[in-house]
Design an enzyme around this catalytic site. Structure first.
Site, PDB file in Angstrom:
ATOM      1  N   HIS A 210      28.006  45.815  41.271  1.00  0.00           N
ATOM      2  CA  HIS A 210      28.071  45.372  39.878  1.00  0.00           C
ATOM      3  C   HIS A 210      27.089  46.116  38.974  1.00  0.00           C
ATOM      4  CE1 HIS A 210      30.192  41.956  41.681  1.00  0.00           C
ATOM      5  NE2 HIS A 210      30.566  41.596  40.478  1.00  0.00           N
TER       6      HIS A 210
ATOM      7  N   GLU B  12      43.191  43.854  37.244  1.00  0.00           N
ATOM      8  CA  GLU B  12      42.769  44.937  36.358  1.00  0.00           C
ATOM      9  C   GLU B  12      43.785  46.065  36.261  1.00  0.00           C
ATOM     10  OE1 GLU B  12      40.659  43.470  38.522  1.00  0.00           O
ATOM     11  OE2 GLU B  12      39.024  42.724  37.277  1.00  0.00           O
TER      12      GLU B  12
HETATM   13  C1  LIG Z   1      37.817  43.115  40.388  1.00  0.00           C
HETATM   14  C2  LIG Z   1      36.961  42.067  39.798  1.00  0.00           C
HETATM   15  N1  LIG Z   1      37.295  41.536  38.603  1.00  0.00           N
HETATM   16  C3  LIG Z   1      36.546  40.577  38.047  1.00  0.00           C
HETATM   17  C4  LIG Z   1      35.413  40.129  38.677  1.00  0.00           C
HETATM   18  C5  LIG Z   1      34.547  39.038  38.053  1.00  0.00           C
HETATM   19  N2  LIG Z   1      34.756  37.801  38.789  1.00  0.00           N
HETATM   20  C6  LIG Z   1      33.969  37.491  39.822  1.00  0.00           C
HETATM   21  S1  LIG Z   1      34.483  36.133  40.595  1.00  0.00           S
HETATM   22  C7  LIG Z   1      35.759  35.900  39.540  1.00  0.00           C
HETATM   23  C8  LIG Z   1      36.673  34.739  39.740  1.00  0.00           C
HETATM   24  C9  LIG Z   1      37.326  34.751  41.072  1.00  0.00           C
HETATM   25  O1  LIG Z   1      37.976  33.544  41.330  1.00  0.00           O
HETATM   26  P1  LIG Z   1      38.586  33.194  42.741  1.00  0.00           P
HETATM   27  O2  LIG Z   1      39.201  34.399  43.354  1.00  0.00           O
HETATM   28  O3  LIG Z   1      39.455  32.010  42.563  1.00  0.00           O
HETATM   29  O4  LIG Z   1      37.332  32.830  43.649  1.00  0.00           O
HETATM   30  P2  LIG Z   1      36.241  31.689  43.420  1.00  0.00           P
HETATM   31  O5  LIG Z   1      35.174  32.289  42.586  1.00  0.00           O
HETATM   32  O6  LIG Z   1      36.907  30.534  42.785  1.00  0.00           O
HETATM   33  O7  LIG Z   1      35.716  31.394  44.778  1.00  0.00           O
HETATM   34  C10 LIG Z   1      35.765  36.909  38.577  1.00  0.00           C
HETATM   35  C11 LIG Z   1      36.713  37.002  37.460  1.00  0.00           C
HETATM   36  C12 LIG Z   1      35.070  40.738  39.909  1.00  0.00           C
HETATM   37  N3  LIG Z   1      33.955  40.404  40.578  1.00  0.00           N
HETATM   38  N4  LIG Z   1      35.866  41.681  40.459  1.00  0.00           N
END
Ligand SMILES: Cc1ncc(C[n+]2csc(CCOP(=O)(O)OP(=O)(O)O)c2C)c(N)n1
Ligand SMILES: [Mg+2]
Lengths: 327, 373
Positions: free
Chosen positions: A129, A60
């Site tokens: 959230h 971000e």
């Molecule tokens: C700072 C932030 N940006 C966006 C999100 C929304 N979001 C939650 S999980 C996610 C994907 C994360 O992927 P990864 O780090 O690979 O973990 P996984 O879910 O695959 O375990 C996103 C975009 C968030 N929770 N926090």
């Protein structure tokens, strides 16, 4: 007029502005191939391609900064935060950079950028959230803050925000994306920033509400009318900054009573600011102390019953109106 | 050696922005299909020696490892079922397919070592010792939940079990975990910290800031990147300029390893090496553990960004199946034992559901408690 959801009204605004100005592009997490986490950008990547609709890494601070730089260099970025909770990671760029660039460059560099996405609570998504951040951003000169509550406002205000030469914080509400309303079909329909809207006319009490609390206030007003024969006026500032205090003050001069309903926490909130400005402009017109309904002073809990207790509600707004009307 | 799997996958040239209409959503399934083949080839090579190692491993430990993996699976399958019935609200991110990572690494810890992870936290919470009842009740948002219904799916915590939580802001826990390790070193407590995060979190600045500090100040921490290859609908190669995450540690001169996340014994071995380094030398390690999530990102993800074939391909190397296979070949356990373990997990899950159903909603006085200490 077309009957649209707020989601589709926003989508139309984005689409029309992409077509209208070749410097407009949308950037954010999952905005392109996934059609947007909440589907606000549905279809845009398919129609306009990688140059105009850009998926980002989860970074971000990085893509907000990129947007600020691109805006200074002549583009008009629309940066989507999947939710405004994540804008906090980017707030350095928004507050330390975007908000101050024009001023500290002595007017040399404009930052025509929109930061948009859902703000506030959703459905039991818990503490990290569920935050309503409008007061946080509205505190800084240089930023405009917009919070639509209807489909028409969403479309007209987003188009104005994109055309505005200032950084604009454009706050939607996840719970409201599916709400429908009539939207003018004209391609060039815009609503100016900084102009409040009277959502319901009344003469006995004014409710100032924004975003999610607008439909609540309207429902409360209807119930109060029926049950107590009290006529409530509902005002939606639509733009938090600049704030159209004149419309609010004129209403109070008529009703002499004010309730403020907001989703954010109460401390140092936009409601607190409105309360001060009303005192400043209309103290002598008030027949009762101003009442405010906000989210309780605690992070948002997950449990269904606690979340409901934390948030503003129609019943809480009705109780506040009764209090200021002494019924 | 397993490094080959990581490098061989970075074939795709970076896509440059173009004004043209994009091609159909490219799943780049080939890259991921190739990786799974390579990982399997490596696995076959080490399998013989691994089976010998299994024979020498404490049988009780092996049983507990398998039980925890099966419990994680059964528990979450049930959670998905009750989520669809509306018993659980909000976000609910399942760990199905990734069990070998939590079990392989966490069961190499001492009980007082510290763990922190993301919102995908149910299995980690249980492996660290939180009762399935308390995790399920938390999912239900009930008073009997491990944090009284206040946190929900994404925010399990337990001070007693040194479980520092599930965290909802992508990347946030990487910095917090670094601080936990700092405190352990400061207090000379001898505790090691395991810090889990997804591969998409590696793109956040805090990953880089944290690794730098951890190496600079020699902190006893193991960063475990659970590379399930997707961050929501975005595959790793659409969001990261390089495929090789383990290697990122090298820019901080930090020890690192690439690990097959479908092989619980391989995860355990790598974790043991890293834990030893942390405990004895107070040095950090980055482990990139390659795995795959079978379910959508959360319960609300339709998953249109990947193919059924790709999911099926990874499921062929299911971590529970692979482990059972090895245990059987090593003649440690039989099918009957596996069935008994499964029944135990089903029973524990049933009890968890009953507990969650019966637990009351939190009292409204909880709303304003715990805001300040
Ligand atoms: C700072 C932030 N940006 C966006 C999100 C929304 N979001 C939650 S999980 C996610 C994907 C994360 O992927 P990864 O780090 O690979 O973990 P996984 O879910 O695959 O375990 C996103 C975009 C968030 N929770 N926090
Ligand atoms: Mg991932």
């Amino acid at each position: 007029m077309a009957l649209l959801t707020i989601r589709d009204a926003l989508n139309q605004a984005l689409r029309e502005e992409i077509i209208r100005d070749e410097n407009v592009f949308i950037m954010g997490e999952e905005v392109a191939e996934y059609d947007g986490a909440y589907k606000v950008t549905r279809g845009l990547w398919k129609e306009f391609g990688d140059k105009r609709v850009v998926d980002t890494p989860i970074t971000e601070l990085g893509f907000a900064a990129l947007g600020v730089g691109a805006a200074m260099a002549g583009l008009r970025p629309v940066i989507e935060f999947m939710t405004f909770n994540f804008s906090i990671l980017a707030s350095d760029q928004i507050i330390n950079h975007a908000a101050k660039m024009l001023y500290m460059s002595g007017g040399e560099f404009k930052v025509p950028i929109v930061f948009r996405g859902p703000n506030g609570s959703a459905f039991q998504v818990s503490s990290q959230h569920s935050q309503a951040l409008e007061a946080f951003y509205a505190n800084f000169p240089g930023l405009k803050v917009v919070m639509p509550s209807t489909a028409a406002d969403a479309k007209g205000l987003l188009k104005s925000a994109i055309r505005d030469d200032n950084p604009v914080i454009f706050m939607e509400q996840e719970r409201m994306y599916g709400m429908k309303g009539e939207v003018p079909e004209d391609d060039d329909f815009t609503i100016p920033l900084g102009v409040a809207d009277i959502k319901r006319e009344g003469k006995d009490c004014t409710i100032v509400a924004r975003s999610m609390t607008v439909p609540m206030a309207l429902e409360a007003a209807e119930k109060i009318q029926q049950e107590f024969d009290v006529s409530v006026e509902v005002i939606d500032p639509r733009t938090i900054k600049p704030l159209d205090i004149d419309t609010i003050v004129s209403s109070i001069k008529k009703t002499n009573r004010l309730v403020i309903a907001e989703e954010s926490h109460s401390f140092a909130s936009v409601g607190a600011e409105i309360t001060y400005q009303v005192m400043d402009h209309a103290f002598d017109h008030l027949d009762a102390p101003i009442k405010r309904i906000s989210t309780v002073e605690a992070p948002m809990p997950y449990a269904r019953n606690l979340e409901a207790a934390a948030l503003p509600s129609v019943d809480k707004i009705i109780a506040a109106v009764k209090e200021v009307c002494y019924i | 050696m397993a490094r080959t799997a990581a490098t061989a996958s970075s074939k795709k040239s970076p896509s440059k922005p173009s004004a043209k209409k994009p091609a159909k959503a490219e799943s780049n399934g080939n890259g991921r299909m190739a990786v799974v083949e390579l990982m399997n080839a490596e696995y076959q090579k080490r399998r013989k020696s691994q089976i010998e190692a299994i024979k020498k491993t404490d049988k009780k430990l092996l049983r507990e490892m398998l039980y925890q993996m099966v419990l994680g699976r059964v528990f979450e399958e049930k959670a998905a079922e009750v989520y669809r019935m509306g018993k659980i609200g909000g976000f609910c991110h399942l760990y199905i397919g990734q069990e070998a990572i939590a079990i392989g690494s966490m069961m190499a810890l001492n009980p007082d070592d510290m763990v922190i992870t993301s919102y995908r936290d149910h299995v980690q919470a249980m492996v660290k010792g939180i009762a399935p009842e308390a995790v399920m009740a938390e999912l239900y948002g009930k008073e009997g939940g491990c944090v009284k219904g206040k946190g929900g799916s994404m925010h399990m915590f337990s001070k007693e079990h040194e479980f520092f939580g599930g965290h909802g802001i992508v990347g946030g826990q990487i910095g917090v975990g670094t601080g936990m390790a700092y405190a352990a070193k400061y207090k000379e407590s001898g505790q090691v910290t395991l810090c889990f995060f997804g591969e998409a979190a590696v793109n956040q600045g805090i990953f880089h800031e944290s690794l730098n500090m951890a190496q600079l100040w020699k902190l006893p921490i193991i960063y475990i990147c659970e590379n399930n290859q997707y961050g929501m609908g975005t595959s790793q190669e659409r969001a990261m300029s390089t495929r090789n995450i383990a290697k990122k540690a090298e820019s901080y001169e930090m020890a690192n390893e690439f690990v097959d996340g479908m092989d619980v014994m391989a995860v355990r071995d790598a974790a043991l090496r890293a834990i030893k380094r942390a405990r004895e030398e107070s040095l950090p390690t980055l482990l990139e553990v390659r795995s795959y999530r079978y379910m959508g990102h959360s319960m609300s993800d339709p998953g249109n960004y990947r193919t059924r074939e790709e999911i099926a391909k990874y499921q062929e190397r299911d971590p529970i199946v692979l482990f059972q296979d090895s245990l059987k070949t090593a003649k440690v356990f039989t099918d009957k034992d596996f069935e008994a373990i499964r029944q135990e997990a089903i029973e524990a899950t049933k009890k968890a559901i009953e507990f969650a159903e019966e637990s009351p909603y939190p009292s409204e006085s909880e709303l304003l408690s715990d805001v300040y200490a």
